[in-house]
Design an enzyme around this catalytic site. Structure first.
Site, PDB file in Angstrom:
ATOM      1  N   GLU A  86      23.421 -12.486  -1.153  1.00 28.06           N
ATOM      2  CA  GLU A  86      24.657 -12.551  -0.374  1.00 28.06           C
ATOM      3  C   GLU A  86      25.874 -12.257  -1.247  1.00 28.06           C
ATOM      4  OE1 GLU A  86      27.115 -15.876   2.313  1.00 28.06           O
ATOM      5  OE2 GLU A  86      25.566 -16.495   0.882  1.00 28.06           O
TER       6      GLU A  86
ATOM      7  N   LYS B 162      27.545 -11.327   9.611  1.00 26.87           N
ATOM      8  CA  LYS B 162      27.182 -12.719   9.860  1.00 26.87           C
ATOM      9  C   LYS B 162      27.785 -13.188  11.177  1.00 26.87           C
ATOM     10  CE  LYS B 162      26.935 -17.166   7.442  1.00 26.87           C
ATOM     11  NZ  LYS B 162      27.345 -17.917   6.230  1.00 26.87           N
TER      12      LYS B 162
ATOM     13  N   CYS C  27      22.818 -16.623   4.530  1.00 25.67           N
ATOM     14  CA  CYS C  27      23.068 -17.974   4.036  1.00 25.67           C
ATOM     15  C   CYS C  27      22.533 -19.019   5.019  1.00 25.67           C
ATOM     16  CB  CYS C  27      24.557 -18.162   3.757  1.00 25.67           C
ATOM     17  SG  CYS C  27      24.946 -19.685   2.862  1.00 25.67           S
TER      18      CYS C  27
END
Length: 534
Positions: free
Chosen positions: A291, A355, A408
């Site tokens: 990430e 995301k 994440c």
């Protein structure tokens, strides 16, 4: 032991408060990195006895008993979440001059909020409380409902659901494919609470029999799925996809420093990506970076794309976490996204995925205009914070492989895995757990990501900046990986990557059925239909 149970039931005042907090805290020993699942038996046995004590004040009335039950559950939850989430404070120490003031909020404030769900669970269970085995059925049903609520209320934070304490090793993970982590949580609370019946001598025969059957079925199904069910064999022809996980172990404070440091970070990723395979192995087809691996805006740095193209062979693919910027409309600010890029050997960006589920106060500030006046801002230094994508879409590689991207902590949300996952060949999870240092956080995060592989029946490709990086098959077994804080890379093929999707779409229904059966058991106990024989 009967004397011990009586002392717990009758405990009052400060002694009772400490017992409640201790009961919750001791259960954390069942979670990574320790994984001693038997600790949950101590935790929930004490909770049942403490709940029995909420009915020990005859003059308090129904409302008083419910209030006592809520406080018991809240204190239990407070102990559980403080002991299990204290490491969140480490992220604030990265920039201590700016965020040290918020340390008590992270270590005590968040657990205090999350504990409300356990307080509600205890209060709900108290409504159906009885003297026999029905009371542990009511506790199990209530915890299942409240853990479900915790997964989405106020954006949700289902970290460390009780069910994870029942899944320390792959043989104890397989039930997640049938009932999901929520179903495991409900059944686990019943099993963990059952020993309380032994010393209160009420409902022992029924409760212990059901608990033993559930535990045996949980482990037995795991044995069947791991050792007896057919598994896809590795292809020895050499045609399987080789995946390289790059784990640079960049200190988070270095990522926030000068341009020279950012250049060094980028070059470190390239060096690990171009290293020769160990033991004369084949070069990787897919290289994965973690990430926000790119310490700059890639589309603003054409030299970086050229360097990536020079580092890759024509048929290699790089998948990397990055910050993506969307050019603003006239008069509007730029929008930033926490993204994943797919880049080919010619330096072309083939695809990107943003995301969807952002971290409150980490990637964006809720009610920013209001809270900014109090000096509350993002931990991540992005002007205006990150923006959330409207929807998630698959990453399709030139080879035809389709990856379901989660960034994440999106991996901790079972509800983030929507219908489109049925078209995927694997889950891709990139993360940066360097925020949390050498604490239990990265280990807990990894377990939850592994459970998503078992739930969905898909392999998991997981790459973390400082670990834990791993290739995990659909049974939760690790094919290869890198431990926490190790710098390096790992090459391997991933079993089942090209196999048909074995997604079980009935997990939600099965969880609902479990809740129905537990509720029926609670009602039968409440109205005296379950025998209280020893």
């Amino acid at each position: 032991m009967r004397r011990l149970s009586d002392r717990v039931i009758l405990a009052w005042g400060a002694k009772r408060v400490l017992l409640c907090i201790f009961a919750g805290a001791v259960g954390v020993l069942a979670l990574p990195p320790i994984g001693f699942f038997a600790a949950m038996f101590v935790s929930f046995t004490l909770l049942v006895w403490l709940m029995d004590g909420t009915a020990a004040a005859p003059n308090s009335g129904a409302f008083g008993n419910l209030r006592s039950a809520f406080s018991t559950g809240w204190l239990f939850g407070f102990g559980y979440f403080v002991a299990g989430l204290w490491w969140l404070g480490h992220a604030l120490l990265i920039d201590a001059d700016e965020f040290l003031w918020a340390l008590p909020l992270a270590i005590l404030g968040l657990p205090a909020i999350l504990a409300i769900f356990y307080g509600l669970a205890a209060m709900l269970a108290r409504i159906f409380w009885s003297e026999g085995a029905g009371r542990i059925a009511s506790l199990a049903a209530a915890f299942g409902i409240c853990e479900w609520l915790r997964s989405f209320i106020l954006t949700g934070f289902p970290w460390n659901m009780i069910g994870y304490g029942m899944t320390p090793i792959p043989i104890m993970m397989q039930s997640a494919h049938l009932v999901g982590i929520l179903g495991i949580t409900s059944l686990a609370v019943f099993v963990f609470s059952a020993p309380a019946l032994l010393w209160t001598r009420q409902g022992v025969r029924v409760g212990m029999t059901v608990a033993v059957i559930l535990l045996a079925a949980h482990i037995g199904y795991g044995f069947f799925r791991l050792h007896l069910a057919a598994k896809p064999e590795s292809d020895e022809s050499g045609s399987e996809t080789v995946i390289r996980l790059v784990q640079p172990s960049i200190d988070q404070s270095d990522k926030m420093d000068t341009d020279a440091d950012r250049k060094a970070i980028f070059e470190k990723h390239l060096k690990l990506s171009t290293a020769q395979p160990a033991n004369g192995g084949r070069k990787p087809d897919i290289i994965v970076w973690p990430e926000t691996a790119l310490p700059f805006i890639l589309t603003d740095n054409k030299d970086a794309l050229t360097m990536i193209a020079d580092a890759l062979d024509d048929n290699q693919i790089l998948i990397t976490g990055a910050v993506r910027v969307e050019e603003p409309m006239p008069g509007a600010p730029a929008r930033y996204y926490n993204s994943i890029y797919v880049i080919d050997g010619r330096g072309q960006i083939l695809s990107a995925s943003d995301k969807v589920h952002l971290v409150p106060f980490g990637e964006y500030v809720p009610y920013e205009n209001l809270l900014d006046a109090f000096g509350i801002r993002n931990i991540v230094e992005i002007p205006g914070g990150f923006s959330a994508a409207a929807s998630r879409h698959l990453l399709t590689l030139p080879s035809g492989l389709k990856l379901y991207p989660v960034i994440c902590y999106e991996a901790i949300f079972p509800g983030e895995f929507g219908p489109e996952i049925q078209q995927a060949n694997a889950i891709l999870n990139v993360t940066n757990d360097a925020w949390f240092g050498d604490t239990p956080g990265p280990y807990q995060h990894f377990l939850q990501a592994r459970l998503r592989a078992v739930e969905t029946g898909l392999p998991l490709i997981r790459d973390a900046n400082n670990g834990i990086s791993a290739l995990v098959d659909k049974y939760g077994e690790i094919s290869t990986g890198l431990p926490l804080n190790e710098t390096g890379y790992a090459d391997a093929t991933l079993r089942g990557l090209s196999a048909p999707n074995s997604l079980n779409t009935n997990r939600g229904l099965n969880f609902g059925l479990i809740e129905v059966f537990l509720t029926v058991g609670a009602l039968l106990g409440r109205f005296g239909f379950i025998s209280r024989a020893n």
